[in-house]
Write a protein that holds these residues in place. Sequence first.
Motif, PDB file in Angstrom:
ATOM      1  N   TYR A 116      -2.546  -9.375   5.028  1.00  0.00           N
ATOM      2  CA  TYR A 116      -2.649  -8.073   5.684  1.00  0.00           C
ATOM      3  C   TYR A 116      -2.582  -8.243   7.190  1.00  0.00           C
ATOM      4  CZ  TYR A 116      -7.559  -9.455   6.244  1.00  0.00           C
ATOM      5  OH  TYR A 116      -8.705 -10.137   6.557  1.00  0.00           O
ATOM      6  N   TRP A 135      -4.734  -1.058   9.524  1.00  0.00           N
ATOM      7  CA  TRP A 135      -4.393  -2.186   8.654  1.00  0.00           C
ATOM      8  C   TRP A 135      -3.143  -1.875   7.852  1.00  0.00           C
ATOM      9  CZ3 TRP A 135      -9.430  -0.638   9.443  1.00  0.00           C
ATOM     10  CH2 TRP A 135     -10.303  -1.603   9.959  1.00  0.00           C
ATOM     11  N   HIS A 137      -1.524  -3.654   4.304  1.00  0.00           N
ATOM     12  CA  HIS A 137      -1.669  -4.677   3.268  1.00  0.00           C
ATOM     13  C   HIS A 137      -0.342  -4.929   2.575  1.00  0.00           C
ATOM     14  CE1 HIS A 137      -6.096  -4.967   3.375  1.00  0.00           C
ATOM     15  NE2 HIS A 137      -5.986  -3.754   3.870  1.00  0.00           N
ATOM     16  N   LYS A 159       2.801  -3.376   0.914  1.00  0.00           N
ATOM     17  CA  LYS A 159       2.448  -2.875  -0.419  1.00  0.00           C
ATOM     18  C   LYS A 159       3.287  -1.630  -0.729  1.00  0.00           C
ATOM     19  CE  LYS A 159      -1.626  -1.946  -3.172  1.00  0.00           C
ATOM     20  NZ  LYS A 159      -3.075  -1.946  -3.204  1.00  0.00           N
ATOM     21  N   HIS A 178       0.364  -1.304  10.647  1.00  0.00           N
ATOM     22  CA  HIS A 178      -1.020  -1.369  11.113  1.00  0.00           C
ATOM     23  C   HIS A 178      -1.146  -0.733  12.493  1.00  0.00           C
ATOM     24  CE1 HIS A 178       1.347  -4.749  12.393  1.00  0.00           C
ATOM     25  NE2 HIS A 178       0.424  -5.202  13.221  1.00  0.00           N
TER      26      HIS A 178
END
Length: 196
Positions: A116, A135, A137, A159, A178
């Motif tokens: 991440y 963030w 991921h 993701k 992010h």
Amino acid sequence: MKIVLATGNKGKLREFKQMCDYEVVPFSDLLSDVEIVEDGDTFAENALIKARTIYQKLGEGYLVIADDSGISLPILNGAPGIYSARYAGEGATDKENLHKLLETVKEKGLQSTPAYYTAAIAIVSKYGEYVVHGWMHGDVVSELRGDKGFGYDPMFVPKGYRQTLGELDDEVKSRISHRAQALALVKPIIQMLQRK
């Protein structure tokens, strides 16, 4: 109040300019070389160190934004983490850092592993200090794909996607990254400070 970005990283500056709907000036347009020692233990601490350093040199008429960000792999106990920009050593290039992480993942015998990105953005002005986080991921893969973005982007698959950040269009990245998540939290703070 002039908004100044406390970074010398051209990739970050380009991303900030793409994602912001207000004018952002790099500190290098206003100051000669400034030595900033990032010796904090967290992304937030390092972002604040950068923002405070530039703010102290510029003074009250400025609002300074600084970002500290990096990639973390749970399988490496969170490395490179806050050392992402110097993972291959002090003064390492983005390419050298990328290749070191790629080799480390390959040495573990992995095709893919969770990872991440974290972005901490600090805002310093005469009205106080703020820090927000964002963030993203996903997974890092053991091959480099695409030439867009910068840093570790060619090996990071967000993701819900199959392409790396090195393959995805800037428009997609600027929506899911992010930094985009953190900037969404920064905007209302800047609007509030500009009204004061």
